[in-house]
Design a protein around this motif. Structure first.
Motif, short mmCIF file in Angstrom:
data_model
loop_
_atom_site.label_atom_id
_atom_site.label_comp_id
_atom_site.label_asym_id
_atom_site.label_seq_id
_atom_site.Cartn_x
_atom_site.Cartn_y
_atom_site.Cartn_z
N ASN A 62 65.26 -40.35 101.10
CA ASN A 62 64.38 -40.46 99.94
C ASN A 62 63.86 -41.88 99.72
O ASN A 62 63.01 -42.12 98.89
N MET A 63 64.43 -42.85 100.49
CA MET A 63 63.98 -44.24 100.45
C MET A 63 64.03 -44.86 99.05
O MET A 63 63.24 -45.72 98.70
N ASN A 64 65.00 -44.41 98.27
CA ASN A 64 65.18 -44.93 96.90
C ASN A 64 65.37 -46.45 96.93
O ASN A 64 66.11 -46.97 97.75
N LYS A 65 64.72 -47.13 96.01
CA LYS A 65 64.76 -48.59 96.00
C LYS A 65 66.14 -49.15 95.67
O LYS A 65 66.40 -50.34 95.90
N HIS A 66 67.03 -48.31 95.13
CA HIS A 66 68.35 -48.78 94.74
C HIS A 66 69.41 -48.54 95.82
O HIS A 66 70.59 -48.86 95.60
N LEU A 67 69.04 -47.98 96.96
CA LEU A 67 69.98 -47.82 98.05
C LEU A 67 70.51 -49.18 98.49
O LEU A 67 69.76 -50.16 98.52
N LEU A 68 71.79 -49.23 98.84
CA LEU A 68 72.39 -50.49 99.28
C LEU A 68 73.24 -50.28 100.52
O LEU A 68 73.92 -49.26 100.66
N PHE A 69 73.20 -51.25 101.42
CA PHE A 69 74.12 -51.32 102.55
C PHE A 69 75.17 -52.33 102.13
O PHE A 69 74.86 -53.51 101.92
N GLU A 91 68.00 -37.01 92.18
CA GLU A 91 67.36 -37.30 93.47
C GLU A 91 68.34 -37.25 94.63
O GLU A 91 67.96 -36.97 95.77
N PHE A 92 69.62 -37.50 94.36
CA PHE A 92 70.63 -37.53 95.42
C PHE A 92 71.46 -36.25 95.46
O PHE A 92 72.53 -36.24 96.08
N LEU A 122 79.07 -49.20 104.96
CA LEU A 122 79.01 -48.29 103.83
C LEU A 122 77.62 -48.27 103.22
O LEU A 122 76.94 -49.30 103.16
N ILE A 123 77.20 -47.10 102.77
CA ILE A 123 75.90 -46.95 102.12
C ILE A 123 76.13 -46.44 100.71
O ILE A 123 76.87 -45.47 100.48
N SER A 124 75.49 -47.10 99.75
CA SER A 124 75.64 -46.74 98.34
C SER A 124 74.35 -46.13 97.81
O SER A 124 73.25 -46.61 98.09
N THR A 125 74.51 -45.05 97.04
CA THR A 125 73.36 -44.46 96.36
C THR A 125 72.95 -45.34 95.19
O THR A 125 73.55 -46.39 94.94
N ALA A 126 71.98 -44.89 94.44
CA ALA A 126 71.63 -45.51 93.17
C ALA A 126 72.69 -45.11 92.14
O ALA A 126 73.65 -44.41 92.46
N TYR A 127 72.52 -45.56 90.89
CA TYR A 127 73.43 -45.18 89.81
C TYR A 127 73.45 -43.66 89.66
O TYR A 127 72.40 -43.00 89.67
N ILE A 128 74.65 -43.10 89.53
CA ILE A 128 74.81 -41.65 89.36
C ILE A 128 75.61 -41.38 88.09
O ILE A 128 76.76 -41.82 87.96
N TYR A 162 63.99 -38.48 119.47
CA TYR A 162 64.06 -38.48 118.01
C TYR A 162 64.81 -39.73 117.55
O TYR A 162 65.91 -40.02 118.02
N THR A 163 64.22 -40.46 116.63
CA THR A 163 64.84 -41.67 116.10
C THR A 163 64.89 -41.65 114.57
O THR A 163 64.14 -40.90 113.94
N TYR A 164 65.77 -42.47 114.03
CA TYR A 164 65.83 -42.59 112.58
C TYR A 164 66.15 -44.03 112.21
O TYR A 164 67.06 -44.65 112.78
N ILE A 165 65.38 -44.56 111.26
CA ILE A 165 65.63 -45.88 110.69
C ILE A 165 65.71 -45.69 109.18
O ILE A 165 64.75 -45.25 108.55
N ALA A 166 66.85 -46.01 108.61
CA ALA A 166 67.01 -45.89 107.16
C ALA A 166 66.23 -47.00 106.47
O ALA A 166 66.35 -48.17 106.83
N LYS A 167 65.43 -46.61 105.47
CA LYS A 167 64.61 -47.60 104.75
C LYS A 167 64.67 -47.36 103.26
O LYS A 167 65.06 -46.29 102.78
N LYS A 168 64.28 -48.39 102.50
CA LYS A 168 64.16 -48.24 101.06
C LYS A 168 62.90 -48.95 100.60
O LYS A 168 62.39 -49.86 101.27
N MET A 169 62.39 -48.52 99.46
CA MET A 169 61.17 -49.11 98.91
C MET A 169 61.53 -50.38 98.14
O MET A 169 62.47 -50.40 97.35
N VAL A 170 60.79 -51.44 98.40
CA VAL A 170 61.00 -52.70 97.69
C VAL A 170 59.64 -53.24 97.21
O VAL A 170 58.59 -52.80 97.68
N GLU A 171 59.70 -54.18 96.28
CA GLU A 171 58.48 -54.84 95.82
C GLU A 171 58.48 -56.29 96.30
O GLU A 171 59.50 -56.98 96.19
#
Length: 240
Positions: free
Chosen positions: A155-162, A182-183, A208-214, A71-80
């Protein structure tokens, strides 16, 4: 990657919102090459190992591990991105070159040192510890911390930040839980990141991982969450 549809209860149901990090709540690890999938099943002899894949080959390495039953996991986010003059949405790795694998120490060693097909894969070392030989050991992440990380990023939110600590301006030291949106269910600390109020969680030894605006209305201190959930539950019962 599927979303965690059964992690939190929805508003209007008899149970109040709460985090339930059951194994079957997490998305399957799936090989993009063969479609083979592996579910997350906790085991006493397995740990979450952090691997580095050179030259952005983490997806290729993950395919190999999944096809081998890991089992593997890669954190990703949607970008344009601009592709051929057109704007297209695509997934981008949140933490470049890193993948996480839930496996045994023996299997991890086999992947890193005895598998030519993924010779570009190496351990990500824990630079805050030394083993009996005075060397940095391979970094592993606790199941609790890893589960929270997956929950916050699947959720691969586009606003996730490392982010780096210098990018986070904390409002206080209290642990909070996001109760809506969503979070919902994500826990961390409130901070101002990139000019917005967000919730930040830590992944030990990595960053550190940041969510989108809350919005503030979506945030509760952990020590007040139980009372809030109880009040919500009582309010629902009174309507019946």
């Amino acid at each position: 990657m599927s979303t965690l549809s059964n992690v939190t209860t929805r508003r209007g149901e008899s149970n109040p919102p709460s985090v339930r990090l059951a194994p079957d709540a997490f998305p399957e690890a799936k090989s993009s090459q063969t479609g083979v999938s592996v579910r997350y099943v906790p085991a006493p002899d397995k740990r979450w190992y952090v691997f580095r894949a050179s030259y952005e080959r983490e997806d290729k390495a993950a395919d190999y591990l999944v096809e081998d039953g890991t089992y593997t996991y890669i954190a990703k986010k949607m970008v344009e991105k601009d592709v051929g003059g057109k704007r297209k949405r695509c997934l981008q790795t949140l933490i470049p070159n890193l993948l996480f694998a839930y496996t045994t120490a023996e299997k991890a060693e086999e992947y890193v040192n005895n598998t030519p097909a993924i010779s570009y894969l190496s351990y990500y070392y824990n630079h805050f510890k030394l083993d009996d030989n005075g060397k940095n050991p391979p970094l592993t992440v606790s199941e609790e911390e890893m589960n929270r990380f997956i929950y916050a990023t699947c959720n691969m939110n586009k606003h996730l930040l490392f982010v780096q600590p210098s990018q986070c301006h904390y409002k206080g030291g209290e642990q909070v839980r996001i109760i809506d949106g969503e979070f919902a269910g994500v826990e961390g600390r409130v901070a101002r990141v990139a000019g917005q109020q967000r919730v930040v969680l830590s992944l030990s030894g990595i960053g550190l991982i940041s969510t989108a605006y809350i919005p503030t209305a979506f945030i509760r201190r952990i020590d007040t969450v139980y009372k809030w959930e109880k009040d919500k539950c009582n309010a629902f019962k009174n309507k019946e």
